[in-house]
Design an enzyme around this catalytic site. Structure first.
Site, PDB file in Angstrom:
ATOM      1  N   ARG A  51       0.477  -1.541   0.138  1.00  0.00           N
ATOM      2  CA  ARG A  51       0.166   0.414   0.415  1.00  0.00           C
ATOM      3  C   ARG A  51       0.427   1.148   0.095  1.00  0.00           C
ATOM      4  NH1 ARG A  51      -2.747  -3.740   1.775  1.00  0.00           N
ATOM      5  NH2 ARG A  51      -1.211  -4.012   2.999  1.00  0.00           N
ATOM      6  N   THR A  52       2.029   1.150   1.020  1.00  0.00           N
ATOM      7  CA  THR A  52       2.439   2.538   0.973  1.00  0.00           C
ATOM      8  C   THR A  52       3.605   3.085  -0.358  1.00  0.00           C
ATOM      9  OG1 THR A  52       2.541   2.401   3.284  1.00  0.00           O
ATOM     10  CG2 THR A  52       3.901   4.038   2.869  1.00  0.00           C
ATOM     11  N   LYS A  80      25.908  -3.720  -1.768  1.00  0.00           N
ATOM     12  CA  LYS A  80      27.149  -3.228  -1.611  1.00  0.00           C
ATOM     13  C   LYS A  80      27.438  -2.722  -0.967  1.00  0.00           C
ATOM     14  CE  LYS A  80      26.928  -2.260  -6.694  1.00  0.00           C
ATOM     15  NZ  LYS A  80      26.864  -2.254  -7.577  1.00  0.00           N
ATOM     16  N   ARG A 101      11.429   4.044   2.994  1.00  0.00           N
ATOM     17  CA  ARG A 101      11.231   2.729   3.977  1.00  0.00           C
ATOM     18  C   ARG A 101      12.010   2.347   4.421  1.00  0.00           C
ATOM     19  NH1 ARG A 101       5.871  -1.022   4.065  1.00  0.00           N
ATOM     20  NH2 ARG A 101       5.274   0.801   5.023  1.00  0.00           N
ATOM     21  N   HIS A 129       5.834   5.877  11.395  1.00  0.00           N
ATOM     22  CA  HIS A 129       4.833   5.428  10.482  1.00  0.00           C
ATOM     23  C   HIS A 129       3.972   7.221   9.737  1.00  0.00           C
ATOM     24  CE1 HIS A 129       3.658   4.126   6.787  1.00  0.00           C
ATOM     25  NE2 HIS A 129       2.871   2.850   7.059  1.00  0.00           N
TER      26      HIS A 129
HETATM   27  C1  NCD Z   1       2.178  -0.996   8.047  1.00  0.00           C
HETATM   28  C2  NCD Z   1       3.699  -0.458   8.197  1.00  0.00           C
HETATM   29  O1  NCD Z   1       3.609  -1.448   7.183  1.00  0.00           O
HETATM   30  O2  NCD Z   1       3.857  -0.804   9.375  1.00  0.00           O
HETATM   31  N1  NCD Z   1       1.537  -1.107   6.749  1.00  0.00           N
HETATM   32  C3  NCD Z   1       1.325   0.180   6.157  1.00  0.00           C
HETATM   33  O3  NCD Z   1       2.490   0.953   5.917  1.00  0.00           O
HETATM   34  N2  NCD Z   1      -0.380   0.322   5.761  1.00  0.00           N
HETATM   35  C4  NCD Z   1       1.038  -1.814   9.029  1.00  0.00           C
HETATM   36  C5  NCD Z   1       1.909  -3.776   8.810  1.00  0.00           C
HETATM   37  O4  NCD Z   1       2.878  -3.294   8.274  1.00  0.00           O
HETATM   38  O5  NCD Z   1       1.261  -4.325  10.053  1.00  0.00           O
END
Ligand code: NCD
Length: 303
Positions: A51-52, A80, A101, A129
């Site tokens: 999703r993100t 590397k 991320r 997040h």
């Molecule tokens: C979340 C995350 O990555 O922290 N997912 C997301 O980005 N919607 C929640 C999760 O992974 O449980």
């Protein structure tokens, strides 16, 4: 130039403006279709995501911009041995904005300190997040019309769940919020968060049983047990099905309670709940695109 590391980087007034913009984007998407023409978003994902990453990419494409990036640390120069600081300096030459991320807490912050383009924390380890929180807040605001005076239950892995940490921080600035933390003993909220809540004299309780608190909740935020952050598989297996939200449990909830979940869901919400109009976790995904569009426009100073 601004970055987004933590939802608290924006004041409540700035968040209001961001959500107004997201709401306008939802109503008039065509008015924003060319706002980012000629701009590039880099998505640097050192940890899995569906999703993100894809909502960031859709957001930029919806704005008429383009996208570059990687979705796996193994396919980047991290494999590397390149540092995040060096990588961002390179990415700054290619793109106008970056969503990152990383499994290590603070990695996007290190990147931001070296970057000449805005960096957005798209999740750093078990820490924060912020864009999921923007998504959660926009969902609540759009469906309930306000962000204050709620009893919100947060249920599941409150120790490692970064979406929980960010959401609690962000909601703690609104009036009349009562937090009900629902978790097994081993997965309680981190001590630092409890201290913050105490120091701000915020109202909260910690319980183990979901059934008992169900009738008093206005919002229920379910989360998955974060397998990748456990030190051993046995503990994960013991705790993973601690909570399962079923139709029977939903019968104890208010008629206007909303169920949110950042997703991915594993087993903590039974699929039979999906058809309940109070289950809004798939709607939430849509709000995630609008709010990321608003965020990109804001950080690129295009509004
Ligand atoms: C979340 C995350 O990555 O922290 N997912 C997301 O980005 N919607 C929640 C999760 O992974 O449980």
């Amino acid at each position: 130039m601004r970055h987004l590391m933590n939802p608290m980087d924006f004041s409540v007034e700035e968040l209001d403006r961001l959500f107004d913009l997201a709401a306008d984007i939802e109503k008039h998407p065509e008015a924003y279709a060319h706002k980012c023409e000629g701009k590039k978003l880099a998505t640097c994902f050192y940890e899995p995501s569906t999703r993100t990453r894809l909502s960031f990419e859709s957001a930029m494409l919806n704005l008429g911009g383009s996208v570059i990036g990687f979705s796996d640390a193994g396919s980047s120069s991290a494999s590397k041995g390149e540092s995040v600081s060096d990588t961002i300096r390179v990415i700054s030459c290619f793109a106008d904005i970056c969503a990152m991320r990383h499994p290590k807490e603070g990695a996007p912050m290190v990147a931001a300190s070296r970057s000449s383009i805005p960096v957005i924390n798209a999740g750093d380890g078990g820490h924060q997040h912020p864009t999921q929180t923007l998504t959660d807040l926009l969902t609540i605001r759009s469906l309930k019309g306000r962000l204050d005076h709620f009893t919100i239950g947060l249920c599941g892995d409150l120790k490692f769940g970064r979406t929980v940490h960010s959401l609690v921080n962000a909601l703690s600035r609104y009036e009349g919020i009562h937090f009900v933390f629902i978790s097994p003993e081993e997965l309680r909220i981190p001590g630092y968060l409890r201290e913050t809540l105490w120091s701000k004299a915020l109202s909260f309780e910690e319980v183990i049983r979901l059934e008992d608190v169900m009738p008093k909740l206005d919002l229920l935020y379910m989360t998955r047990v974060q397998r990748e952050r456990f030190f051993n598989e046995e503990d994960y297996v013991r705790l993973k099905d601690f909570y399962v939200l079923t139709k029977a449990k939903m019968e104890r909830a208010r008629e206007d309670m909303l169920v949110l979940h950042p997703l991915p869901r594993v087993n903590e919400i039974s699929v039979e709940v999906d058809d309940d109009p109070r289950a809004v976790y798939f709607k939430q995904v849509r709000y995630g695109v609008y709010v990321r569009m608003a965020l990109i426009l804001t950080l690129l100073e295009l509004v």
